[in-house]
Scaffold this active site. Sequence first.
Site, PDB file in Angstrom:
ATOM      1  N   HIS A  35      60.502  -5.348  57.556  1.00  0.00           N
ATOM      2  CA  HIS A  35      60.673  -5.739  55.932  1.00  0.00           C
ATOM      3  C   HIS A  35      61.819  -5.352  55.724  1.00  0.00           C
ATOM      4  CE1 HIS A  35      59.435  -6.091  52.309  1.00  0.00           C
ATOM      5  NE2 HIS A  35      58.782  -4.386  51.842  1.00  0.00           N
ATOM      6  N   ASP A  87      54.409  -5.998  50.814  1.00  0.00           N
ATOM      7  CA  ASP A  87      54.735  -4.688  49.867  1.00  0.00           C
ATOM      8  C   ASP A  87      54.883  -4.131  48.194  1.00  0.00           C
ATOM      9  OD1 ASP A  87      55.794  -2.219  50.203  1.00  0.00           O
ATOM     10  OD2 ASP A  87      58.153  -3.227  49.724  1.00  0.00           O
TER      11      ASP A  87
END
Length: 954
Positions: A43, A167
């Site tokens: 990420h 996220d």
Amino acid sequence: MLGLFIVILASCCTASADVSCGYHSCNLGEAEKLNVHLVPHTHDDVGWLKTVDQYYYGSNSSIVIAGVQYILDSVIPQLLSDPSKRFIYVEIAFFSRWWEEQNDAMKENVKQLVQEGRLEFILGGWCMNDEASTHYNAIIDQMTHGLRYLNDTFGACARPRVAWQIDPFGHSREQASLFAQMGFDGLFFGRLDYEDKENREKIRNMEEIWRGSQSLTSPHADLFTGVDENGYNPPDGFCFDAFCRDQPIMDNPALEDYNVEEKVDKFVAAALKQANHFQTNHIMMTMGSDFEYSNSNVWYKNLDKLIKYVNAADKNMTLFYSTPSCYLYALNHANVMWNIKKDDFFPYADAPHQYWTGYFTSRPGLKGYVRESNKYLQVMCQSHKNLQPLQVYSYDGQLSFTWIRDAMGVAQHHDAVSGTSKQHVANDYAKRLYEGFDACSVSSREECNKVISTALTGNNEQLIFCDYLNITLCDLTQSSNQFVVMVYNPLARGVSKYLRIPVKINFYLIILNKFAQQLVPVSEATLSVRRNRGSANCELVFLAKLPALGHNTFQVTKHKTSKTVSLLKTKVEKVINQDVTITNEFYKVKFDGNTGLMASIENIASGITVPVKQDMLWYNASMGNDENINSHTGAYIFRPNVSTPFQCSNGKPQLSIFKGSNLLVQEVYQKFSDWVWQVIRLYAGKKQIEVEWTVGPIPVQDKWGKEIISRYETNLETNGYFYTDSNGREILERRKDYRPTWHLNQSESVAGNYYPVNSRIYIHDNQVQLTVLNDRSQGGSSLSTGQLELMIHRRLLGEDSKGVGEALNETGQFGDGLISRGKHWLLLDTVTSSAKQHRLLAEEIYMSPLVAFQHHAPSTTHIGWKQRRYNYFFESHVTSPLPPNIHLLTLSTTTDGGYIVRVEHQFEKNEDSTLSKPATVSLKNLLTDFHVSSCEELLLGGNAFKQDVTRLNW
């Protein structure tokens, strides 16, 4: 109806994919076992603690060690060495940089991995965008930017089938609808309310069908949606990155630290626990995290061992490398009935007292700048089409549109427009937007000047854009005796817009062609913001009538007189203990002289009068306590120390009033304190009330962080219900202290009832509706019946321990605190009439006209000037304006010479008795000088022909 329709007028996309990629490449496991899909991933935030450049190169390691280029450098050789291995990648803003640095041999290797489905692009946007502070127009643009890049680079095998929003801090229903219309088969995310997750785990409802629209018929906006069990991290004890602290798998039994059985048992227990929360014999484990895999050998070596030993342990479980799309495909084959969700995932809390609702308002200056920059991007894209055969101009060796598209794409990131980055990163986001606009404005000036010079000779001046018109600051207009105002309307319907131009009046008389005009003194609030900058003492106010998708120009001339001439026949007058009223054809607004506050609004045409008290207040920010030290307010978290806000005024606001001689505009000024100001305006002929707020520098000498709200109180019986937009598009019903899908144990009576407001919030009873529209994302709520409030600014001294590591304490240009200025617009009308008004007004606010200036007016000797002297350049680029329910969302060129045209029906089902009905638009005759040779319908992301994509059925 509220639908989106996208076509491309030229060639576009690779028609079909090779059978080796996509779902054809998936391992679906074994029918009688628990199948564990291990998903290697990273990420990579496009800016957060470090800037996007610092993250890519791995610099500024004193903040955090992270270098995206090394991740891709490391992963690709691992994939090439072992055909069983897989990896997913998300952020195209980073990947595109890396790709341009590779040699031909590496590019061919990567293309082969994509064709085999072993390097899989997930989501595919320029970034992983925020879902609370973003407008649907900007979401579509940033997704298109990334998706088309993938198609142009790799073809159809690179088309993502799964959206990956692991996220962002809450999830919007409109986002799901957009993903479905982009052709995605599913969505996975990591964050949802802790109570919601606990409830879903108990009832095994971690995956469901999300119905993303109440207007589009199923399954057009339906999207399979799943929650990642571990957010986006691996299960405890199984992080194998070089910077992780978990023990690796040590499989030499001759060594003292041998731990294979321990690791196998722990993993099997974690997998069985997770499987108990899901409906099928498939589970997905996210094996990675923030900026991991820069040394991917560590990860893959341990994952190889984990797969080997768990599979050999005969635990009725099989592990294998997989991807989210392969996991989704396995679920699609599981023959399971899924629940349906119709609301959204706001607000998000990860623990009691920790509601992530502060970021709805954090960094209001950046939020406003992102919104303005999107308008510039749309205008430049339209002008590129409209002013053909002019081409995009280069700026320092790069294409100007690439600059602004890249900057806008990055700005939609969930730590950018959200306001949750470090200060130096927020500065970098703003700098990128400025440089992107500056690059575009270079090409725009050249294009526009060519057009103008062909119409009017003798005028080859450059266009000037004044960035500080909102504080009455423009060097050209305040110092020149003659200038031209050029105004472009990016909407495909005509609009009328009041302009306010900074001018300086001393021995000069202002003449604006022969249009009705009014001079308004620069307010005390503006002078306090401007400080020592600029010399304008008045604003020239006039109504600009603008054609659909076109522009108009106006000449302003100052004539010197023998004596001082003042057009300010009515000056600003202070009012002491007297009621004040301003009125136009549509509204009458009264202010109570005893309180200094708005007292009532009357809609003259509808005959409705409602007591409306509006006040500016502030919540004091919590600094935590001994029991819960991490529950204080920060960039993410909103947690007032007490639920009753404090007044911004010391006693009551000071009132002043201005009514011009010809009543083009009437204004009431409220000074709440030296750092809170407000102007309420009524313009002639306008069906809305404008409220301009100015807040800052927020004082913090008392050691209290402050969160400023604008609150409206009425006598409407709303019973706890209120309504907010979803990313500026559809409307969602909200209810205080209530969630539609689980029983809420409310821990924060204020913050737990805040929702994102991108374009409007409203309340109503059975007959009357009060709507407040805004010019940027803000948090809003209705905490008691008949009341609504919007948070407009915040300055904090504490930090909420969510990772950013510094207080949200913007000090602004002068170092004493950020001053933010913005606007609200009020509508008060019957419920049945309000939908049309707030839809069209929100559209006009979001795509407001672009204003530019030139030094000199054209020569009056040119043929045709005499006929045009009072309106000398007026042109539309549509054959006829679109009907009010149809919006030309985007119009832009493609890299292969085609055009992408997006039109949308912008009214919801049954929202308006007339405008919600279907409408027909002819693309063939839509634009002037526009010959359609071929036309194909695309997915919303513009990366595939719609006829070539069949979504999974559920």
